[in-house]
Design an enzyme around this catalytic site. Structure first.
Site, PDB file in Angstrom:
ATOM      1  N   TYR A 149       0.827  -1.204   0.000  1.00  0.00           N
ATOM      2  CA  TYR A 149       0.000   0.000   0.000  1.00  0.00           C
ATOM      3  C   TYR A 149       0.863   1.256   0.000  1.00  0.00           C
ATOM      4  O   TYR A 149       0.632   2.207  -0.757  1.00  0.00           O
ATOM      5  CB  TYR A 149      -0.930  -0.014   1.219  1.00  0.00           C
ATOM      6  N   GLN A 177      -6.609  17.852   4.470  1.00  0.00           N
ATOM      7  CA  GLN A 177      -6.772  17.384   3.089  1.00  0.00           C
ATOM      8  C   GLN A 177      -8.178  16.851   2.901  1.00  0.00           C
ATOM      9  O   GLN A 177      -8.609  15.946   3.608  1.00  0.00           O
ATOM     10  CB  GLN A 177      -5.748  16.300   2.745  1.00  0.00           C
ATOM     11  N   THR A 188      -7.947  17.693  -2.851  1.00  0.00           N
ATOM     12  CA  THR A 188      -7.256  16.799  -3.784  1.00  0.00           C
ATOM     13  C   THR A 188      -8.087  16.645  -5.047  1.00  0.00           C
ATOM     14  O   THR A 188      -9.243  16.207  -4.996  1.00  0.00           O
ATOM     15  CB  THR A 188      -6.988  15.445  -3.119  1.00  0.00           C
ATOM     16  N   LYS A 201      -4.582  20.319  -4.841  1.00  0.00           N
ATOM     17  CA  LYS A 201      -3.503  19.321  -4.915  1.00  0.00           C
ATOM     18  C   LYS A 201      -3.715  18.405  -6.111  1.00  0.00           C
ATOM     19  O   LYS A 201      -4.787  17.819  -6.254  1.00  0.00           O
ATOM     20  CB  LYS A 201      -3.504  18.494  -3.623  1.00  0.00           C
ATOM     21  N   SER A 261       1.560  17.891  -8.411  1.00  0.00           N
ATOM     22  CA  SER A 261       1.619  16.545  -7.856  1.00  0.00           C
ATOM     23  C   SER A 261       0.918  15.570  -8.776  1.00  0.00           C
ATOM     24  O   SER A 261      -0.056  15.923  -9.443  1.00  0.00           O
ATOM     25  CB  SER A 261       0.911  16.534  -6.480  1.00  0.00           C
ATOM     26  N   HIS A 307       0.181  12.630  -7.204  1.00  0.00           N
ATOM     27  CA  HIS A 307      -0.243  11.733  -6.127  1.00  0.00           C
ATOM     28  C   HIS A 307       0.818  10.651  -5.875  1.00  0.00           C
ATOM     29  O   HIS A 307       0.497   9.498  -5.559  1.00  0.00           O
ATOM     30  CB  HIS A 307      -1.594  11.092  -6.481  1.00  0.00           C
ATOM     31  N   ASP A 317       5.007  17.985  -4.778  1.00  0.00           N
ATOM     32  CA  ASP A 317       5.357  16.738  -4.095  1.00  0.00           C
ATOM     33  C   ASP A 317       5.536  15.629  -5.115  1.00  0.00           C
ATOM     34  O   ASP A 317       5.140  15.765  -6.264  1.00  0.00           O
ATOM     35  CB  ASP A 317       4.367  16.367  -2.973  1.00  0.00           C
ATOM     36  N   GLY A 318       6.210  14.561  -4.683  1.00  0.00           N
ATOM     37  CA  GLY A 318       6.472  13.429  -5.563  1.00  0.00           C
ATOM     38  C   GLY A 318       7.957  13.200  -5.742  1.00  0.00           C
ATOM     39  O   GLY A 318       8.630  13.953  -6.448  1.00  0.00           O
TER      40      GLY A 318
HETATM   41  C1  FMN Z   1       0.409   5.495   1.421  1.00  0.00           C
HETATM   42  C2  FMN Z   1      -0.028   6.783   0.804  1.00  0.00           C
HETATM   43  C3  FMN Z   1      -1.277   7.310   1.091  1.00  0.00           C
HETATM   44  C4  FMN Z   1      -1.694   8.514   0.534  1.00  0.00           C
HETATM   45  N1  FMN Z   1      -2.910   9.032   0.880  1.00  0.00           N
HETATM   46  C5  FMN Z   1      -3.289  10.233   0.391  1.00  0.00           C
HETATM   47  C6  FMN Z   1      -4.510  10.833   0.805  1.00  0.00           C
HETATM   48  O1  FMN Z   1      -5.238  10.276   1.618  1.00  0.00           O
HETATM   49  N2  FMN Z   1      -4.846  12.028   0.262  1.00  0.00           N
HETATM   50  C7  FMN Z   1      -4.042  12.682  -0.635  1.00  0.00           C
HETATM   51  O2  FMN Z   1      -4.381  13.773  -1.108  1.00  0.00           O
HETATM   52  N3  FMN Z   1      -2.859  12.154  -1.029  1.00  0.00           N
HETATM   53  C8  FMN Z   1      -2.461  10.960  -0.529  1.00  0.00           C
HETATM   54  N4  FMN Z   1      -1.255  10.430  -0.905  1.00  0.00           N
HETATM   55  C9  FMN Z   1      -0.379  11.201  -1.836  1.00  0.00           C
HETATM   56  C10 FMN Z   1       0.583  12.115  -1.064  1.00  0.00           C
HETATM   57  O3  FMN Z   1      -0.091  13.196  -0.488  1.00  0.00           O
HETATM   58  C11 FMN Z   1       1.682  12.692  -1.982  1.00  0.00           C
HETATM   59  O4  FMN Z   1       1.071  13.323  -3.099  1.00  0.00           O
HETATM   60  C12 FMN Z   1       2.687  11.678  -2.489  1.00  0.00           C
HETATM   61  O5  FMN Z   1       2.887  10.635  -1.561  1.00  0.00           O
HETATM   62  C13 FMN Z   1       4.014  12.366  -2.761  1.00  0.00           C
HETATM   63  O6  FMN Z   1       4.930  11.495  -3.330  1.00  0.00           O
HETATM   64  P1  FMN Z   1       6.079  10.746  -2.480  1.00  0.00           P
HETATM   65  O7  FMN Z   1       5.405   9.621  -1.763  1.00  0.00           O
HETATM   66  O8  FMN Z   1       7.013  10.279  -3.563  1.00  0.00           O
HETATM   67  O9  FMN Z   1       6.714  11.744  -1.546  1.00  0.00           O
HETATM   68  C14 FMN Z   1      -0.831   9.210  -0.357  1.00  0.00           C
HETATM   69  C15 FMN Z   1       0.435   8.686  -0.636  1.00  0.00           C
HETATM   70  C16 FMN Z   1       0.850   7.485  -0.069  1.00  0.00           C
HETATM   71  C17 FMN Z   1       2.228   6.987  -0.379  1.00  0.00           C
END
Ligand code: FMN
Length: 371
Positions: free
Chosen positions: A32, A136, A164, A236, A258, A260, A291-292
């Site tokens: 996950y 968020q 988002t 986002k 982003s 995601h 982000d990312g």
């Molecule tokens: C396990 C996991 C759960 C996430 N859950 C959400 C969420 O609930 N809402 C959201 O807007 N982004 C979610 N994201 C995206 C993060 O906010 C972010 O955009 C992303 O993780 C950034 O990339 P990185 O993991 O390479 O730092 C999630 C990311 C991961 C890895």
């Protein structure tokens, strides 16, 4: 899953943090966290984009102190990075979101918390205390539920609503599916039984794909929500100048460039590749974050040089949480800050304001750069 026994031991170098927890979490949870959409092209692209920029340091720039402080949406913060919203912290460590909130508040960095948090947004707010927190928002099937989440966040002292935009439906995530983790009503969330995860992506029915619940939303949603709260909105999941302009027209105070973390549209461009175009489109009218794939101090530096005001950290925070709960998240934030400060000193930049476009050059495609 408690691993707090480790929190007193050595904190691994940032290079080793992911590996240090990978085989200690249940494979279901690991799939996950680590997984992306499809064949994870965008997960890889987010990282490789950073390797296409090189730093052009200045020497003897009279650096005696390095100041990481900046302002995000007007709030003074200790570093130009923030904790990106991620769901279900309780599945990773019992400290969960309140632990992350405490660590972020102590470090003076912004933390964003997911609609799908394990703890309630009020419990998180209490743990965050004087820390700057953002909520968020996943739009809910019923507007009354969306409205109630936003009102609760405002009441609990969140400083912004991060809405988002890149999850009209959840994408097909092969690795996560293989690992047996389903984002559905079976994972407990703290914000109430009426809070839903986004609908799942199209499903195969016989020879066709069929879209599930209609995901119809347009930019007017921002105008509608402005009637609910006076909090600023951050959109986002923007990857184009066109959407950036629409966000600004609809009064967004900020956008997060982003994809995601590569978990939605596989094959989408890297966040860093989209950043310059978005920054050029928005000018000074809104704050632009990214982000990312941000992993190291130099990734923060490159993002800021290309115009981001701050960067969000997704998976690394979860690795730290898995490593040893809130104390490890605190140590992770300190380690990243130290790495950024060191990189700034080596690059001849004393403050965030001094991180300018001249600090980065594209890596030449082939052969040495022409003289
Ligand atoms: C396990 C996991 C759960 C996430 N859950 C959400 C969420 O609930 N809402 C959201 O807007 N982004 C979610 N994201 C995206 C993060 O906010 C972010 O955009 C992303 O993780 C950034 O990339 P990185 O993991 O390479 O730092 C999630 C990311 C991961 C890895």
């Amino acid at each position: 899953v408690g691993m707090s026994d480790d929190s007193e031991g050595e904190f691994p170098p940032l290079s080793d943090l992911e590996r240090s927890v990978a085989d200690r979490l249940p494979p279901r949870i690991w799939s996950y966290i680590a997984g992306g959409a499809g064949e994870e092209r965008t997960v890889e692209a987010n990282r490789s984009a950073f390797r296409r920029w090189a730093l052009k340091p200045r020497v003897w720039a009279n650096v005696t102190t390095v100041d990481l402080g900046t302002r995000l949406l007007g709030a003074p913060v200790e570093a130009p990075f923030f904790i990106a919203p991620t769901a279900y912290h309780g599945e990773i460590h019992p400290d969960a979101e309140p632990g992350v909130a405490r660590a972020a508040a102590a470090a003076g960095v912004v933390a964003a918390f997911s609609t799908l948090s394990s703890a309630s947004l009020e419990t998180i707010a209490a743990a965050s205390g004087g820390g700057v927190r953002w909520f968020q928002l996943y739009l809910q099937p019923r507007f009354s539920v969306t409205r109630s989440l936003v009102e609760r966040a405002e009441h609990a002292g969140y400083a912004a609503i991060v809405i988002t935009a890149d999850v009209p439906v959840l994408a097909v995530r092969d690795r996560q599916a293989r690992g047996g983790f389903a984002i559905d009503g079976s994972v407990p969330v703290g914000n109430g039984a009426d809070v839903m995860p986004p609908p799942r992506a199209s499903e195969r029915e016989g020879s066709r794909y069929r879209l599930r619940a209609p995901a119809e939303t347009d930019w007017d949603i921002l105008d509608r929500l402005s009637g609910v709260t006076r909090l600023p909105f951050v959109v986002k999941g923007v990857l184009s100048a066109e959407d950036e302009r629409l966000a600004v027209e609809h009064a967004a105070a900020g956008v997060i460039v982003s994809n995601h973390g590569g978990r939605q549209l596989d094959g989408a461009r890297a966040s860093l590749d989209a950043l310059p175009e978005v920054v050029a489109a928005v000018g000074e009218r809104a704050e632009v974050y990214l982000d990312g794939g941000v992993r190291r101090g130099i990734d923060v530096l490159i993002s800021l040089a290309l115009g981001a005001r701050a960067v969000g950290l997704g998976r690394p925070v979860l690795w730290a949480l898995a490593h040893g709960g809130a104390p490890s998240v605190a140590r992770y934030l300190a380690a990243l800050g130290a790495e950024l400060a060191s990189a700034m000193e080596l690059a001849g930049r004393r403050s965030i304001a001094e991180i300018d476009r001249a600090l980065v050059v594209p890596v030449p495609d082939q052969g040495p750069a022409s003289p």
